[in-house]
Motif scaffolding. Structure first.
Motif, mmCIF file in Angstrom:
data_model
loop_
_atom_site.group_PDB
_atom_site.id
_atom_site.type_symbol
_atom_site.label_atom_id
_atom_site.label_comp_id
_atom_site.label_asym_id
_atom_site.label_seq_id
_atom_site.Cartn_x
_atom_site.Cartn_y
_atom_site.Cartn_z
ATOM 1 N N SER A 1 -79.003 -3.828 72.676
ATOM 2 C CA SER A 1 -78.858 -5.004 73.686
ATOM 3 C C SER A 1 -78.869 -4.361 75.267
ATOM 4 C CB SER A 1 -78.279 -6.354 73.133
ATOM 5 O OG SER A 1 -77.982 -6.060 73.689
ATOM 6 N N SER A 2 -79.446 -4.986 75.768
ATOM 7 C CA SER A 2 -79.310 -4.224 77.551
ATOM 8 C C SER A 2 -78.388 -4.578 77.750
ATOM 9 C CB SER A 2 -80.684 -4.386 77.778
ATOM 10 O OG SER A 2 -80.625 -5.420 78.670
ATOM 11 N N ASN A 3 -77.598 -5.811 77.401
ATOM 12 C CA ASN A 3 -76.133 -6.289 77.633
ATOM 13 C C ASN A 3 -75.152 -7.173 76.685
ATOM 14 O OD1 ASN A 3 -76.835 -9.068 77.651
ATOM 15 N ND2 ASN A 3 -78.293 -8.271 79.531
ATOM 16 N N ILE A 4 -73.812 -6.818 76.485
ATOM 17 C CA ILE A 4 -73.601 -7.384 75.408
ATOM 18 C C ILE A 4 -72.173 -8.159 76.320
ATOM 19 C CG2 ILE A 4 -71.274 -7.326 74.230
ATOM 20 C CD1 ILE A 4 -72.262 -4.664 73.388
ATOM 21 N N SER A 5 -72.042 -9.698 75.803
ATOM 22 C CA SER A 5 -70.975 -10.654 76.759
ATOM 23 C C SER A 5 -70.202 -10.378 75.533
ATOM 24 C CB SER A 5 -71.925 -11.337 76.538
ATOM 25 O OG SER A 5 -70.732 -13.163 77.008
ATOM 26 N N LEU A 6 -68.294 -10.597 76.607
ATOM 27 C CA LEU A 6 -67.340 -10.214 75.860
ATOM 28 C C LEU A 6 -67.024 -12.117 76.338
ATOM 29 C CD1 LEU A 6 -66.051 -7.184 76.636
ATOM 30 C CD2 LEU A 6 -68.063 -8.187 74.535
ATOM 31 N N GLY B 1 -65.908 -8.561 81.397
ATOM 32 C CA GLY B 1 -66.210 -9.620 80.115
ATOM 33 C C GLY B 1 -67.662 -9.097 79.633
ATOM 34 N N PHE B 2 -68.455 -8.600 80.251
ATOM 35 C CA PHE B 2 -69.327 -8.358 79.644
ATOM 36 C C PHE B 2 -69.709 -6.587 80.070
ATOM 37 C CE2 PHE B 2 -72.138 -7.587 83.897
ATOM 38 C CZ PHE B 2 -71.290 -8.114 84.241
ATOM 39 N N ALA B 3 -70.828 -6.258 79.424
ATOM 40 C CA ALA B 3 -71.336 -4.758 79.613
ATOM 41 C C ALA B 3 -72.950 -4.436 79.768
ATOM 42 C CB ALA B 3 -70.421 -3.851 78.025
ATOM 43 N N ASP B 4 -73.864 -4.508 80.626
ATOM 44 C CA ASP B 4 -74.819 -3.928 81.274
ATOM 45 C C ASP B 4 -75.284 -2.537 81.107
ATOM 46 O OD1 ASP B 4 -76.975 -6.238 82.771
ATOM 47 O OD2 ASP B 4 -77.096 -3.639 83.071
ATOM 48 N N ILE B 5 -76.319 -1.998 80.747
ATOM 49 C CA ILE B 5 -76.909 -0.842 80.031
ATOM 50 C C ILE B 5 -77.433 -0.015 81.613
ATOM 51 C CG2 ILE B 5 -79.476 -1.630 80.085
ATOM 52 C CD1 ILE B 5 -77.508 1.484 78.086
ATOM 53 N N SER B 6 -77.182 -1.054 82.617
ATOM 54 C CA SER B 6 -77.428 -0.371 83.489
ATOM 55 C C SER B 6 -76.484 -0.490 84.686
ATOM 56 C CB SER B 6 -78.669 -0.712 85.050
ATOM 57 O OG SER B 6 -77.687 -2.430 85.296
ATOM 58 N N SER B 7 -75.327 -0.421 84.510
ATOM 59 C CA SER B 7 -74.058 -0.275 84.670
ATOM 60 C C SER B 7 -74.220 0.700 85.345
ATOM 61 C CB SER B 7 -72.161 -0.492 84.509
ATOM 62 O OG SER B 7 -73.409 -1.919 83.642
ATOM 63 N N GLY B 8 -74.566 2.087 85.018
ATOM 64 C CA GLY B 8 -73.768 3.090 85.970
ATOM 65 C C GLY B 8 -75.089 3.484 86.977
ATOM 66 N N ILE B 9 -75.480 2.632 87.498
ATOM 67 C CA ILE B 9 -76.628 3.370 88.058
ATOM 68 C C ILE B 9 -76.287 3.294 89.356
ATOM 69 C CG2 ILE B 9 -79.127 2.984 89.104
ATOM 70 C CD1 ILE B 9 -80.306 1.787 86.624
ATOM 71 N N GLY B 10 -76.263 4.730 90.058
ATOM 72 C CA GLY B 10 -75.631 4.619 91.616
ATOM 73 C C GLY B 10 -74.336 4.585 91.218
ATOM 74 N N ILE B 11 -73.279 5.111 90.342
ATOM 75 C CA ILE B 11 -72.306 4.989 89.938
ATOM 76 C C ILE B 11 -71.143 6.701 91.076
ATOM 77 C CG2 ILE B 11 -71.500 6.111 87.891
ATOM 78 C CD1 ILE B 11 -70.487 3.033 89.703
ATOM 79 N N VAL B 12 -72.367 7.107 90.978
ATOM 80 C CA VAL B 12 -71.401 8.837 91.856
ATOM 81 C C VAL B 12 -71.278 8.719 93.061
ATOM 82 C CG1 VAL B 12 -72.430 10.668 91.817
ATOM 83 C CG2 VAL B 12 -72.777 10.370 89.903
ATOM 84 N N ALA B 13 -72.291 7.675 93.668
ATOM 85 C CA ALA B 13 -72.558 7.196 94.896
ATOM 86 C C ALA B 13 -71.453 6.384 95.377
ATOM 87 C CB ALA B 13 -73.817 6.780 95.121
ATOM 88 N N VAL B 14 -71.008 5.939 94.442
ATOM 89 C CA VAL B 14 -69.863 4.740 94.824
ATOM 90 C C VAL B 14 -68.313 5.523 95.030
ATOM 91 C CG1 VAL B 14 -68.571 2.489 93.763
ATOM 92 C CG2 VAL B 14 -71.249 2.610 93.294
#
Lengths: 264, 304
Positions: B106-111, B205-218
């Motif tokens: 699943s593309s996200n998990i809610s905690l 409190g949640f995880a999303d599959i797209s969290s990493g996009i653009g993280i190198v620039a951040v």
């Protein structure tokens, strides 16, 4: 100490650019021997050094150092026993690290330190004492970035780094060629002192025939991947620069003749 | 005040990411893009373990997940001699599928409503302000990681890593295995990045599959802001400046969002612009200087 048998290396084999850099080369060095290596460009001097140092594997033949077969040992493992200096003073030191850190890194060849502090007080005093022998004032600049030093200072530092844990073999590849004449002389003097003090088995490539004859105890001349002349003892003592130049020229003449034969 | 505390919390959590990026880009001098995958890897592992009822285990496992990803990139670029940028891209592409698998496709998990590290801390200190507790946890992790790294870079192995980024030949000449050194350094750096993701999952409190996009620039934006504000002076200073840069970056973002300067989805372009602008300063300075020299030279030229 060093025992090389039938060493061969062909670059770009099977192509029109194929070049035989080492041609069944044989060489034996006794412990403590200081050999100067002469030869024109492309004679195979640097190739021989790279083959010994582990920059690449030879196509065939074998290299023994202190009784151990090092022919297929990775470069970094050979570095524990072989110290090397190159023409480029930038090559042997890390420019953004301090003199002290550079020395500490090369000193670690004596023992692996893992997660211990990289530089301790005892080492620092030892480095300072060793540097002060150069008379270059480097001992007071232990925390200066190496990138700030001049070429001569960097080359002297590299020399200390590669001999601070005395190697079984020291390979000097025209290490003074990029320096101005006075600095080159100074670095050469330091080299002689260090080699004599530690009785290092040494090979030094040079294009200066004068220093080839005055440094060390033996002179070899290379051409087309082979050793064509091996001078030592009385024969070497009697040899003059002019005499050696004649031999050099005779060799060049021969290759020239060969070219003419090909073209006619 | 809330804005300040929020920025500090996120700044410290993302500070670990920035430290990982600093390690690769500045200390090792390798453009490592695996962060895009390893950040989400840590986040996914932490969220999945939290969902299973093991939030405390999720944090160290997130770190180890990051280490594993970094080691794979290191292995690809050293032993298999794949270009560093491509090695990073391969790792992050591969990790996308693995992350989805970890998150149960699943593309996200809610905690929401589950025990997380943060909620467990609230339970330990029932009277304390929750935001301050969150901040304390974030600062604690960030400071502890930074302290360990500062000490690590003073050890022999730390020195080897720094030298490997400065002059590989010299490291090899000191009889040190450059490949292993690089793999270790990339593992540690990406471990920090994974840890950052692991903390973030439980923090928000949640995880999303797209969290990493653009993280190198951040991460790079934080590193560069730190360098511009506090200068470049050795590794200890650099690590501290990077974390401070991350906090400043979060403040800028929070202020811009609060004043509705741009919508939230503009975050990536903002970090990209910050990085591009900061990196181009030397080139622009030189261009202006040359223009001035040329103008003066032409004005004072002696004509024949």
């Amino acid at each position: 100490m060093l025992y090389i048998r039938d060493l061969c290396k062909v670059f770009a084999p099977g192509t029109p650019n194929a070049h035989t850099a080492l041609d069944h080369l044989n060489l034996t060095l006794m412990p403590g021997e200081f050999v100067t290596v002469l030869g024109s460009n492309g004679a195979g001097k640097s190739t021989l050094f790279s083959a010994i140092g582990g920059g690449f594997w030879a196509d065939s033949g074998s290299i023994f150092l202190d009784g151990e077969n090092i022919t297929y040992l990775p470069e970094y493992k050979r570095a524990a026993k072989i110290g090397r200096l190159f023409q480029d003073p930038m090559k042997g030191t890390a420019p953004h690290m301090t003199i002290e850190e550079n020395l500490a890194l090369s000193y670690s060849r004596s023992r692996r330190r893992g997660l211990y502090l990289a530089v301790c007080k005892k080492d620092r005093d030892f480095f300072r004492a060793a540097l002060s022998e150069f008379g270059m004032g480097l001992e007071d600049r232990m925390n200066a970035k190496v990138g700030l030093l001049s070429g001569g200072q960097r080359q002297a530092l590299t020399l200390l780094m590669s001999t601070i844990v005395p190697p079984k073999l020291l390979l000097l590849d025209e290490h003074t060629a990029a320096l101005d004449p006075a600095t080159a002389q100074k670095v050469l003097e330091i080299t002689k002192e260090i080699v004599a003090k530690n009785q290092l088995t040494t090979m030094m490539i040079t294009h200066n025939i004068q220093s080839a004859l005055t440094c060390g105890s033996r002179t070899i001349m290379m051409d087309e991947g082979r050793i064509i002349l091996d001078l030592s003892g009385e024969e070497r003592k009697k040899m003059s620069v002019a005499g050696l130049m004649d031999l050099y020229a005779a060799k060049q003449h021969k290759t020239l003749d060969n070219d003419r034969m090909l073209l006619s | 005040m809330t804005l300040m505390i929020g920025s500090l919390q996120l700044g410290c959590i993302y500070g670990l990411l920035a430290v990982g990026v600093y390690l690769a880009f500045r200390i090792l001098d390798i453009p490592d893009l695996s962060a895009e995958g390893t950040f989400t890897f840590g986040l996914a592992v932490s969220a999945a373990l939290t969902a299973k009822g093991h939030p405390l285990l999720g944090i160290p496992m997130g770190f180890l997940a990051g280490c594993l990803g970094g080691a794979v990139t290191g292995f690809l670029q050293t032993k298999l001699r794949i270009h560093p940028i491509l090695a990073g891209i391969l790792t992050m592409s591969g990790l996308y599928s693995i992350n989805l698998a970890i998150m149960g496709s699943s593309s996200n998990i809610s905690l929401v409503g589950l025990d997380t590290l943060f909620r467990m801390t609230f339970a330990l200190f029932p009277g304390a302000d929750k935001e301050l507790l969150k901040l304390a946890l974030a600062v604690l992790f960030c400071a502890a990681a930074a302290a360990v790294l500062v000490l690590f870079f003073k050890t022999h192995i730390g020195l080897c890593i720094r030298a490997a980024g400065d002059n590989e030949d010299m490291v090899r000449a000191s009889s040190i295995n450059v490949d292993s050194t690089k793999i270790l350094a990339l593992a540690i750096g990406n471990g920090c990045i994974g840890l950052s993701g692991a903390l973030l999952a439980q923090y928000q409190g949640f995880a999303d599959i797209s969290s990493g996009i653009g993280i190198v620039a951040v991460g790079l934006a934080s590193v560069i802001i730190g360098e511009r504000l506090f200068g470049q002076r050795g590794v200890t200073w650099g690590l501290a400046a990077t974390i401070a840069g991350s906090i400043v970056y979060r403040l800028i973002i929070a202020l811009a969002l609060k004043t509705s300067l741009f919508p939230a989805y503009f975050l990536k372009v903002v970090s990209a612009v910050i990085v591009a602008a900061a990196l181009s300063i030397p080139a622009i300075k030189e261009m202006l200087a040359r223009r001035r020299i040329k103008k003066e030279g032409l004005a004072h030229a002696v004509h024949p």
